[in-house]
Design a protein around this motif. Structure first.
Motif, short mmCIF file in Angstrom:
data_model
loop_
_atom_site.label_atom_id
_atom_site.label_comp_id
_atom_site.label_asym_id
_atom_site.label_seq_id
_atom_site.Cartn_x
_atom_site.Cartn_y
_atom_site.Cartn_z
N ALA A 181 0.84 -1.21 0.00
CA ALA A 181 0.00 0.00 0.00
C ALA A 181 0.87 1.25 0.00
N CYS A 182 1.95 1.21 0.77
CA CYS A 182 2.88 2.34 0.81
C CYS A 182 3.48 2.58 -0.58
N ALA A 183 3.93 1.51 -1.22
CA ALA A 183 4.56 1.66 -2.54
C ALA A 183 3.59 2.27 -3.54
N PHE A 184 2.33 1.88 -3.48
CA PHE A 184 1.37 2.46 -4.42
C PHE A 184 1.20 3.95 -4.18
N LEU A 185 1.09 4.36 -2.91
CA LEU A 185 0.92 5.79 -2.63
C LEU A 185 2.15 6.60 -3.04
N CYS A 186 3.30 5.92 -3.17
CA CYS A 186 4.52 6.59 -3.62
C CYS A 186 4.67 6.55 -5.15
N SER A 187 3.77 5.91 -5.82
CA SER A 187 3.93 5.67 -7.25
C SER A 187 3.59 6.90 -8.09
N ALA A 188 4.00 6.83 -9.37
CA ALA A 188 3.64 7.88 -10.30
C ALA A 188 2.13 7.96 -10.47
N GLN A 189 1.46 6.79 -10.41
CA GLN A 189 0.01 6.75 -10.62
C GLN A 189 -0.78 7.40 -9.50
N ALA A 190 -0.17 7.63 -8.35
CA ALA A 190 -0.90 8.14 -7.18
C ALA A 190 -0.85 9.66 -7.07
N GLY A 191 -0.51 10.33 -8.15
CA GLY A 191 -0.36 11.78 -8.10
C GLY A 191 -1.64 12.55 -7.83
N TYR A 192 -2.80 11.90 -7.97
CA TYR A 192 -4.09 12.59 -7.75
C TYR A 192 -4.68 12.21 -6.40
N ILE A 193 -3.88 11.55 -5.58
CA ILE A 193 -4.32 11.16 -4.24
C ILE A 193 -3.47 11.91 -3.23
N SER A 194 -4.06 12.81 -2.47
CA SER A 194 -3.29 13.54 -1.46
C SER A 194 -4.19 13.99 -0.33
N GLY A 195 -3.60 14.09 0.85
CA GLY A 195 -4.34 14.52 2.04
C GLY A 195 -5.29 13.46 2.57
N GLN A 196 -5.02 12.19 2.20
CA GLN A 196 -5.93 11.10 2.58
C GLN A 196 -5.38 10.25 3.73
N ASN A 197 -6.29 9.59 4.39
CA ASN A 197 -5.96 8.67 5.48
C ASN A 197 -6.46 7.29 5.11
N LEU A 198 -5.54 6.39 4.80
CA LEU A 198 -5.91 5.05 4.37
C LEU A 198 -5.76 4.07 5.54
N GLN A 199 -6.88 3.48 5.93
CA GLN A 199 -6.85 2.51 7.03
C GLN A 199 -6.52 1.12 6.51
N LEU A 200 -5.59 0.46 7.18
CA LEU A 200 -5.28 -0.95 6.92
C LEU A 200 -5.56 -1.69 8.20
N ASP A 201 -6.81 -2.14 8.32
CA ASP A 201 -7.27 -2.68 9.59
C ASP A 201 -8.12 -3.94 9.44
N GLY A 202 -8.04 -4.61 8.30
CA GLY A 202 -8.84 -5.81 8.10
C GLY A 202 -10.33 -5.55 8.11
N GLY A 203 -10.73 -4.33 7.72
CA GLY A 203 -12.15 -4.01 7.65
C GLY A 203 -12.81 -3.77 8.99
N THR A 204 -12.00 -3.47 10.01
CA THR A 204 -12.54 -3.37 11.38
C THR A 204 -13.24 -2.04 11.66
N TYR A 205 -12.79 -0.97 11.04
CA TYR A 205 -13.36 0.36 11.32
C TYR A 205 -14.85 0.38 11.00
N GLU A 206 -15.65 0.87 11.93
CA GLU A 206 -17.10 0.82 11.77
C GLU A 206 -17.69 2.09 11.19
N GLY A 207 -16.89 3.16 11.12
CA GLY A 207 -17.41 4.43 10.63
C GLY A 207 -17.57 4.44 9.12
N LEU A 208 -18.30 5.45 8.64
CA LEU A 208 -18.53 5.58 7.21
C LEU A 208 -17.43 6.37 6.53
N ILE A 209 -16.90 7.39 7.20
CA ILE A 209 -15.85 8.24 6.62
C ILE A 209 -14.70 8.39 7.60
#
Length: 260
Positions: free
Chosen positions: A232-260
């Motif tokens: 996941a880290c490598a993808f966010l560092c990739s050339a393709q990820a240039g339109y993704i910024s200021g985001q918080n990506l959870q890696l939690d096995g789907g545990t987070y119960e909130g919507l946003i």
């Protein structure tokens, strides 16, 4: 997918083991020139040897420096004055409670989980903007969105880093410099062992009992793997990820119960 990382320079903080090493491994695999960091030279040498054994063509170096001190950060910046990719990471405060959160403890948490990342960003972002490419990934915590009492000290400092990173991200993204946060929870690393040891000691349980109890709380019913986090880290560092910024990506096995 070719991530466009061939030849990019990357510095990964606190990366002799755990999540930092997982990110360094994924970046090295994708062809980036990776510099890892830690306070113990022998551990860094072992990590470099492991990476080079896995990826013989990888260019991997290390810097022995304590991120928590201005002197340590000065050593890093003198050795590596410019990078294309910065992954910030650091150990967190020990689990605890209100009676332990003195002024000194609060300042110590900020010196671990907020100040080093911001100071490195201050130094590296101008060059990234001038070169029209920069990727910054902060390793924070899922508890930024779902605070827990016993980790309140760590959560508070990492939330401060999240807030200032969001503020900076809007300013620099027009120059193709992105800043995102990875929010791990229950990834099977030495950090999980430390947490398990804390509860084993305070609650009189065995390590296996603590781990089984923890797995029961994860929606995926397993710990996450460090390699999954690194990818996941490598993808966010990739050339393709240039339109993704200021985001918080959870890696939690789907545990987070909130919507946003």
């Amino acid at each position: 997918m070719e991530l466009g990382l061939q030849g990019r320079s990357a510095f990964v903080c606190a990366s002799s083991q755990g999540l930092g090493l997982a990110c360094a491994t994924a970046l090295a695999r994708e062809g980036a020139r990776v510099t890892i960091n830690g306070r113990t030279e022998a551990k860094l040498q072992r990590a470099v040897a492991t990476l080079q054994a896995a990826y013989p063509d990888a260019e991997v170096g290390y810097i022995v420096a304590d991120l928590n001190s201005a002197q340590g950060r000065e050593t890093i910046l003198k050795t590596l004055p410019e990078v294309d990719i910065l992954v910030t990471n650091n150990e967190g405060p020990k689990p605890g409670g209100l009676e332990e959160w003195t002024e000194e403890a609060l300042l110590g948490a900020m010196e671990m989980n907020m100040i080093p990342a911001v100071q490195l960003m201050r130094q590296y972002i101008p060059g990234m903007r001038a070169r029209k490419f920069g990727r910054i990934v902060n390793i924070t915590s899922a508890m930024v969105k779902s605070p827990r009492y016993f980790m309140g000290l760590s959560t508070a400092a990492r939330t401060a880093l999240t807030a200032i990173s969001k503020a900076i991200a809007r300013e620099v993204v027009a120059d193709n410099v992105t800043i995102n946060n990875l929010m791990p929870e229950k990834i099977d690393t030495p950090r999980q062992d430390a947490v398990a040891a804390h509860f084993a000691k305070t609650e009189g349980l065995t390590r296996d009992e603590v781990r089984a109890r923890t797995i029961a709380t994860i929606a995926a019913k397993r710990f996450g793997q460090a390699s999954e986090f690194g990818d996941a880290c490598a993808f966010l560092c990739s050339a393709q990820a240039g339109y993704i910024s200021g985001q918080n990506l959870q890696l939690d096995g789907g545990t987070y119960e909130g919507l946003i």
